[in-house]
Structures are given as C-alpha cells and as structure tokens.
Design a protein around this motif. Structure first.
Motif, PDB file in Angstrom:
ATOM      1  N   LEU A  43      46.511  42.331 -18.829  1.00  0.00           N
ATOM      2  CA  LEU A  43      45.068  42.169 -18.990  1.00  0.00           C
ATOM      3  C   LEU A  43      44.301  43.366 -18.429  1.00  0.00           C
ATOM      4  O   LEU A  43      43.196  43.674 -18.888  1.00  0.00           O
ATOM      5  CB  LEU A  43      44.609  40.877 -18.312  1.00  0.00           C
ATOM      6  CG  LEU A  43      45.146  39.575 -18.930  1.00  0.00           C
ATOM      7  CD1 LEU A  43      44.696  38.370 -18.096  1.00  0.00           C
ATOM      8  CD2 LEU A  43      44.678  39.428 -20.378  1.00  0.00           C
ATOM      9  N   ALA A  44      44.890  44.055 -17.425  1.00  0.00           N
ATOM     10  CA  ALA A  44      44.245  45.227 -16.821  1.00  0.00           C
ATOM     11  C   ALA A  44      44.596  46.521 -17.555  1.00  0.00           C
ATOM     12  O   ALA A  44      44.180  47.604 -17.134  1.00  0.00           O
ATOM     13  CB  ALA A  44      44.652  45.345 -15.351  1.00  0.00           C
ATOM     14  N   LYS A  45      45.357  46.428 -18.656  1.00  0.00           N
ATOM     15  CA  LYS A  45      45.792  47.576 -19.453  1.00  0.00           C
ATOM     16  C   LYS A  45      46.659  48.542 -18.652  1.00  0.00           C
ATOM     17  O   LYS A  45      46.654  49.760 -18.885  1.00  0.00           O
ATOM     18  CB  LYS A  45      44.593  48.318 -20.057  1.00  0.00           C
ATOM     19  CG  LYS A  45      43.847  47.514 -21.108  1.00  0.00           C
ATOM     20  CD  LYS A  45      42.781  48.351 -21.787  1.00  0.00           C
ATOM     21  CE  LYS A  45      42.070  47.542 -22.890  1.00  0.00           C
ATOM     22  NZ  LYS A  45      41.065  48.360 -23.594  1.00  0.00           N
ATOM     23  N   LEU A  46      47.420  48.014 -17.693  1.00  0.00           N
ATOM     24  CA  LEU A  46      48.413  48.796 -16.965  1.00  0.00           C
ATOM     25  C   LEU A  46      49.765  48.486 -17.615  1.00  0.00           C
ATOM     26  O   LEU A  46      50.576  47.723 -17.095  1.00  0.00           O
ATOM     27  CB  LEU A  46      48.397  48.429 -15.474  1.00  0.00           C
ATOM     28  CG  LEU A  46      47.110  48.784 -14.731  1.00  0.00           C
ATOM     29  CD1 LEU A  46      47.134  48.238 -13.311  1.00  0.00           C
ATOM     30  CD2 LEU A  46      46.889  50.301 -14.713  1.00  0.00           C
ATOM     31  N   ALA A 112      45.361  53.324 -18.770  1.00  0.00           N
ATOM     32  CA  ALA A 112      44.296  53.896 -17.945  1.00  0.00           C
ATOM     33  C   ALA A 112      44.735  55.179 -17.246  1.00  0.00           C
ATOM     34  O   ALA A 112      44.014  56.179 -17.232  1.00  0.00           O
ATOM     35  CB  ALA A 112      43.834  52.854 -16.919  1.00  0.00           C
ATOM     36  N   VAL A 113      45.889  55.173 -16.630  1.00  0.00           N
ATOM     37  CA  VAL A 113      46.410  56.339 -15.901  1.00  0.00           C
ATOM     38  C   VAL A 113      47.899  56.465 -16.243  1.00  0.00           C
ATOM     39  O   VAL A 113      48.752  56.110 -15.434  1.00  0.00           O
ATOM     40  CB  VAL A 113      46.197  56.202 -14.386  1.00  0.00           C
ATOM     41  CG1 VAL A 113      44.771  56.524 -13.994  1.00  0.00           C
ATOM     42  CG2 VAL A 113      46.544  54.797 -13.900  1.00  0.00           C
ATOM     43  N   PRO A 114      48.213  56.979 -17.418  1.00  0.00           N
ATOM     44  CA  PRO A 114      49.592  56.896 -17.926  1.00  0.00           C
ATOM     45  C   PRO A 114      50.642  57.556 -17.049  1.00  0.00           C
ATOM     46  O   PRO A 114      51.717  56.982 -16.832  1.00  0.00           O
ATOM     47  CB  PRO A 114      49.491  57.579 -19.296  1.00  0.00           C
ATOM     48  CG  PRO A 114      48.260  58.414 -19.242  1.00  0.00           C
ATOM     49  CD  PRO A 114      47.316  57.667 -18.360  1.00  0.00           C
ATOM     50  N   TRP A 115      50.358  58.757 -16.517  1.00  0.00           N
ATOM     51  CA  TRP A 115      51.394  59.465 -15.765  1.00  0.00           C
ATOM     52  C   TRP A 115      51.599  58.865 -14.378  1.00  0.00           C
ATOM     53  O   TRP A 115      52.741  58.681 -13.932  1.00  0.00           O
ATOM     54  CB  TRP A 115      51.049  60.948 -15.666  1.00  0.00           C
ATOM     55  CG  TRP A 115      51.156  61.646 -16.977  1.00  0.00           C
ATOM     56  CD1 TRP A 115      50.137  62.008 -17.813  1.00  0.00           C
ATOM     57  CD2 TRP A 115      52.368  62.014 -17.652  1.00  0.00           C
ATOM     58  NE1 TRP A 115      50.628  62.589 -18.954  1.00  0.00           N
ATOM     59  CE2 TRP A 115      51.998  62.617 -18.892  1.00  0.00           C
ATOM     60  CE3 TRP A 115      53.718  61.914 -17.325  1.00  0.00           C
ATOM     61  CZ2 TRP A 115      52.936  63.106 -19.790  1.00  0.00           C
ATOM     62  CZ3 TRP A 115      54.659  62.405 -18.223  1.00  0.00           C
ATOM     63  CH2 TRP A 115      54.273  62.985 -19.434  1.00  0.00           C
ATOM     64  N   LEU A 116      50.511  58.555 -13.697  1.00  0.00           N
ATOM     65  CA  LEU A 116      50.642  57.938 -12.383  1.00  0.00           C
ATOM     66  C   LEU A 116      51.289  56.565 -12.496  1.00  0.00           C
ATOM     67  O   LEU A 116      52.187  56.204 -11.722  1.00  0.00           O
ATOM     68  CB  LEU A 116      49.267  57.813 -11.723  1.00  0.00           C
ATOM     69  CG  LEU A 116      49.251  57.130 -10.346  1.00  0.00           C
ATOM     70  CD1 LEU A 116      50.124  57.887  -9.356  1.00  0.00           C
ATOM     71  CD2 LEU A 116      47.817  57.015  -9.832  1.00  0.00           C
ATOM     72  N   ASP A 117      50.845  55.799 -13.471  1.00  0.00           N
ATOM     73  CA  ASP A 117      51.395  54.468 -13.692  1.00  0.00           C
ATOM     74  C   ASP A 117      52.890  54.553 -14.004  1.00  0.00           C
ATOM     75  O   ASP A 117      53.699  53.768 -13.499  1.00  0.00           O
ATOM     76  CB  ASP A 117      50.650  53.801 -14.851  1.00  0.00           C
ATOM     77  CG  ASP A 117      50.871  52.301 -14.899  1.00  0.00           C
ATOM     78  OD1 ASP A 117      51.320  51.723 -13.887  1.00  0.00           O
ATOM     79  OD2 ASP A 117      50.606  51.699 -15.951  1.00  0.00           O
ATOM     80  N   ALA A 118      53.264  55.531 -14.829  1.00  0.00           N
ATOM     81  CA  ALA A 118      54.676  55.699 -15.184  1.00  0.00           C
ATOM     82  C   ALA A 118      55.512  56.103 -13.973  1.00  0.00           C
ATOM     83  O   ALA A 118      56.638  55.623 -13.790  1.00  0.00           O
ATOM     84  CB  ALA A 118      54.811  56.755 -16.283  1.00  0.00           C
ATOM     85  N   GLY A 119      54.963  56.989 -13.134  1.00  0.00           N
ATOM     86  CA  GLY A 119      55.687  57.411 -11.942  1.00  0.00           C
ATOM     87  C   GLY A 119      55.917  56.264 -10.980  1.00  0.00           C
ATOM     88  O   GLY A 119      57.020  56.085 -10.446  1.00  0.00           O
ATOM     89  N   LEU A 120      54.877  55.481 -10.766  1.00  0.00           N
ATOM     90  CA  LEU A 120      55.018  54.331  -9.873  1.00  0.00           C
ATOM     91  C   LEU A 120      55.994  53.313 -10.448  1.00  0.00           C
ATOM     92  O   LEU A 120      56.775  52.695  -9.712  1.00  0.00           O
ATOM     93  CB  LEU A 120      53.648  53.692  -9.650  1.00  0.00           C
ATOM     94  CG  LEU A 120      52.673  54.530  -8.823  1.00  0.00           C
ATOM     95  CD1 LEU A 120      51.280  53.907  -8.838  1.00  0.00           C
ATOM     96  CD2 LEU A 120      53.163  54.671  -7.396  1.00  0.00           C
ATOM     97  N   THR A 155      41.079  51.424  -7.723  1.00  0.00           N
ATOM     98  CA  THR A 155      40.342  52.091  -8.800  1.00  0.00           C
ATOM     99  C   THR A 155      40.217  51.219 -10.039  1.00  0.00           C
ATOM    100  O   THR A 155      39.326  51.441 -10.864  1.00  0.00           O
ATOM    101  CB  THR A 155      41.027  53.414  -9.196  1.00  0.00           C
ATOM    102  OG1 THR A 155      42.300  53.145  -9.806  1.00  0.00           O
ATOM    103  CG2 THR A 155      41.225  54.306  -7.984  1.00  0.00           C
ATOM    104  N   ARG A 156      41.102  50.218 -10.200  1.00  0.00           N
ATOM    105  CA  ARG A 156      41.064  49.314 -11.357  1.00  0.00           C
ATOM    106  C   ARG A 156      40.363  48.000 -11.027  1.00  0.00           C
ATOM    107  O   ARG A 156      40.401  47.057 -11.807  1.00  0.00           O
ATOM    108  CB  ARG A 156      42.484  49.029 -11.855  1.00  0.00           C
ATOM    109  CG  ARG A 156      43.271  50.257 -12.271  1.00  0.00           C
ATOM    110  CD  ARG A 156      42.555  51.071 -13.331  1.00  0.00           C
ATOM    111  NE  ARG A 156      42.372  50.302 -14.559  1.00  0.00           N
ATOM    112  CZ  ARG A 156      41.571  50.658 -15.546  1.00  0.00           C
ATOM    113  NH1 ARG A 156      40.843  51.765 -15.443  1.00  0.00           N
ATOM    114  NH2 ARG A 156      41.480  49.922 -16.636  1.00  0.00           N
ATOM    115  N   SER A 157      39.695  47.943  -9.874  1.00  0.00           N
ATOM    116  CA  SER A 157      38.956  46.760  -9.422  1.00  0.00           C
ATOM    117  C   SER A 157      39.843  45.534  -9.240  1.00  0.00           C
ATOM    118  O   SER A 157      39.357  44.398  -9.304  1.00  0.00           O
ATOM    119  CB  SER A 157      37.816  46.432 -10.411  1.00  0.00           C
ATOM    120  OG  SER A 157      36.912  47.523 -10.510  1.00  0.00           O
TER     121      SER A 157
END
Length: 205
Positions: A43-46, A112-120, A155-157
C-alpha cells in the motif's frame, strides 16, 4: 497509522524478541508478521519490501527447519559464527542483489526510492539467511539495516513502522550482546556446515 500497521508492529516485535531468546516460536510468529507487512508495504508502494516479505516467509520456514538441529540442553538453539569466507559471500550477495533488484525497480515500477529500497531488501535477506543459520553476525547486519530503514519509513510517513524499527535496533543490539556471551571452542568431533564455526552460548539470567 492503520489497524493493519499496528497489528504488524505488535507481531513483529514479538517475533524478534523470540529470536533474541532463541525460541523456536519466533518462526511461526515471523510468518504472520511478514504476511501483515507485505500488505502494509504494498500500500505504501515499497515494492522491493513487499517482495522481501515473501522471501522472508520462505526463510522463516527454512529457519524453523534448521533450528531443529543444534539444540542445547536448555532447549534453545546453539549459536554459530561465520568465517571470513561466509561473511564475504554474504556481503557480495547483498551488493549483487542491490544492483539487480534496484535496476528492475528503477526501470519498470513507480517505486518511491528504488535503489535504497533494493539495497535494504538485499541486505535484509542476507541478515535473515544468517539468522536462519543461527549466525551471530546476523545481528550486526540487522543493526545497520534497521538504522537506515528507520529513516526511510519516516520519509514515507510510516511513523509507527519507523518507531518499530527503532525498537528493532534496540533488540538487535540486545541480541548481539546476548549471543556474543560465548566461549569460542572448536569441536573436532562435530560436523559443522561450510562457512560456519560452532560457538557455545552462555544463558542469561
């Protein structure tokens, strides 16, 4: 903060606490928590984190199976420690996973943050795999990952989830401290998986 997110927070804290205590029930509880958070992140598009929850579910089944072996007299699992080879392989897998998943998410989704999200996501998988194999170093990886995740969720509330990951940082530090109270000893008569070294864990009061 939705009821779904609140439920996910409560179940997740319980799962990590049981892991700190080396209790088998951490894995079925983890299965429930990843199901709840899979929905929250979608739902948060992560999207990378949504996929991550599914893989976590598979690792939870794997961890439950692995933890059935190497049980101490007190009924809790023994802790292993990674060799340099095992640590290097895990870090390399995290980097490669980041490049592969980040490229896909950046090109084909509205993440929303593809590279950071992918790294995590990638390094979380490494941490979870190490945890499934009862490795002390899993806690070190979780501390690093959870610190960054806390900032991302702010940052994503997702304020409650950010607070949850702050609690995860504390639990990871606690787990690292507790599992590190060991007497490292080679056991020539014991068969040890490749890349691991057995360690004896002291029980806390």
């Amino acid at each position: 903060m939705s009821p779904l997110e609140i439920a996910a927070v409560v179940v997740s804290i319980l799962g990590v606490w049981l892991t700190v205590r080396r209790n088998f029930w951490c894995w079925p509880v983890s299965l429930l928590s990843v199901a709840l958070y899979g929905r929250v992140f979608f739902l948060a598009k992560l999207y990378s984190d949504t996929i991550l929850q599914g893989v976590f579910g598979a690792f939870a089944v794997y961890g439950w199976w692995v933890w059935r072996s190497g049980v101490c007299d007190d009924g809790r699992v023994r802790v292993e420690t990674l060799t340099l080879k095992g640590r290097t392989a895990g870090l390399l897998a995290g980097v490669l996973g980041t490049l592969a998943l980040g490229g896909i998410m950046a090109r084909y989704t509205d993440a929303a943050v593809p590279w950071l999200d992918a790294g995590l996501t990638s390094f979380s998988l490494v941490a979870q795999f190490w945890a499934a194999r009862k490795c002390l170093q899993s806690w070190w990886m979780w501390i690093a990952v959870d610190v960054v995740y806390t900032g991302l969720f702010l940052t994503r509330s997702l304020y409650l989830t950010a607070a949850l990951y702050s609690v995860f940082i504390f639990l990871a530090i606690l787990g690292s401290r507790d599992w590190s109270k060991v007497q490292r000893a080679w056991r020539p008569d014991e068969e040890v998986p490749d890349g691991l070294r057995p360690v004896q864990v002291e029980e806390l009061d």
